[in-house]
Scaffold this motif. Structure first.
Motif, PDB file in Angstrom:
ATOM      1  N   THR A  14     -95.229 -38.549 -85.655  1.00 49.73           N
ATOM      2  CA  THR A  14     -94.630 -38.885 -83.904  1.00 49.73           C
ATOM      3  C   THR A  14     -95.966 -39.311 -83.622  1.00 49.73           C
ATOM      4  O   THR A  14     -97.610 -38.368 -84.069  1.00 49.73           O
ATOM      5  N   ILE A  59     -97.016 -37.530 -79.719  1.00 47.59           N
ATOM      6  CA  ILE A  59     -97.126 -37.135 -78.481  1.00 47.59           C
ATOM      7  C   ILE A  59     -97.458 -37.287 -77.258  1.00 47.59           C
ATOM      8  O   ILE A  59     -98.629 -38.231 -77.012  1.00 47.59           O
ATOM      9  N   GLY A  85     -99.102 -36.021 -84.189  1.00 50.57           N
ATOM     10  CA  GLY A  85     -98.043 -34.928 -83.553  1.00 50.57           C
ATOM     11  C   GLY A  85     -97.324 -34.815 -85.336  1.00 50.57           C
ATOM     12  O   GLY A  85     -96.574 -35.309 -85.392  1.00 50.57           O
ATOM     13  N   SER A  89     -97.036 -31.412 -86.675  1.00 50.29           N
ATOM     14  CA  SER A  89     -96.292 -30.298 -86.027  1.00 50.29           C
ATOM     15  C   SER A  89     -95.483 -30.330 -85.455  1.00 50.29           C
ATOM     16  O   SER A  89     -95.679 -29.655 -84.308  1.00 50.29           O
ATOM     17  N   PHE A  90     -94.142 -30.809 -85.277  1.00 46.63           N
ATOM     18  CA  PHE A  90     -93.190 -30.906 -84.420  1.00 46.63           C
ATOM     19  C   PHE A  90     -91.992 -30.755 -85.142  1.00 46.63           C
ATOM     20  O   PHE A  90     -91.611 -30.418 -86.783  1.00 46.63           O
ATOM     21  N   VAL A 128     -93.994 -28.658 -80.196  1.00 47.96           N
ATOM     22  CA  VAL A 128     -95.259 -28.854 -81.078  1.00 47.96           C
ATOM     23  C   VAL A 128     -96.580 -28.544 -81.363  1.00 47.96           C
ATOM     24  O   VAL A 128     -97.179 -27.866 -80.464  1.00 47.96           O
ATOM     25  N   VAL A 181     -91.568 -36.926 -77.943  1.00 49.51           N
ATOM     26  CA  VAL A 181     -92.416 -36.487 -79.003  1.00 49.51           C
ATOM     27  C   VAL A 181     -91.912 -38.449 -79.794  1.00 49.51           C
ATOM     28  O   VAL A 181     -90.202 -38.034 -79.766  1.00 49.51           O
TER      29      VAL A 181
END
Length: 155
Positions: A18, A20, A33, A35-36, A48, A68
């Protein structure tokens, strides 16, 4: 445990790549990102995680929004650009961008977009968790770019 061992183990789990994004007086900013996650469907909320030194954080905090953008299949070069090192202008030159509900930059070809109002931040150790109330969504239904073991693959 070493940081390298930690990141290799985290990288063993394939995740959707992703980007961000946010925009404020300084212009658009964005970062990769990986860590979503969703938090809740009622109300629709996502999170996030970003490193405390992520250059986009001050803009996201000032703008009080973020989007996102789930990268479509074939977007490995865009993932690399937003992964760091490239200037913001170069990052955003890599795709067609519009705005969405909050005004945050939304990738026109994204497989999915979650447009969010920043609800709160949680700081812990070297990370900042951004929690956003989802105000708009859209999907294209095509494939996605996955991050896996330090590289990118299409699904």
């Amino acid at each position: 445990m070493t940081q390298g061992a930690f990141w290799r183990t985290v990288g063993a789990r394939p995740v959707g790549a992703t980007v961000i994004t946010a925009i404020h007086d300084a212009g658009p900013v964005g970062f990769l990102g990986l860590s979503f996650a969703h938090v809740s469907a009622e109300p629709p909320t996502v999170l996030v995680s970003a490193g405390k030194n992520t250059s986009a954080l001050p803009v996201i905090r000032a703008a009080e929004h973020f989007a996102v953008n789930l990268l479509p299949a074939g977007a490995d070069e865009m993932a690399r650009l937003f992964g760091g090192g490239a200037e913001m202008a170069e990052r955003f030159a890599a795709g067609r961008w519009g705005s969405f509900t909050t005004g945050a930059p939304a990738l026109e070809t994204a497989a999915a977009v979650f447009d969010c109002r920043l609800e709160k931040t949680v700081e812990d150790e070297g990370a900042v968790i951004l929690i956003g109330r989802v105000e708009g969504v859209r999907t294209n239904g095509d494939g996605v770019t996955l991050a896996h073991q330090g590289g990118y693959r299409d699904l």
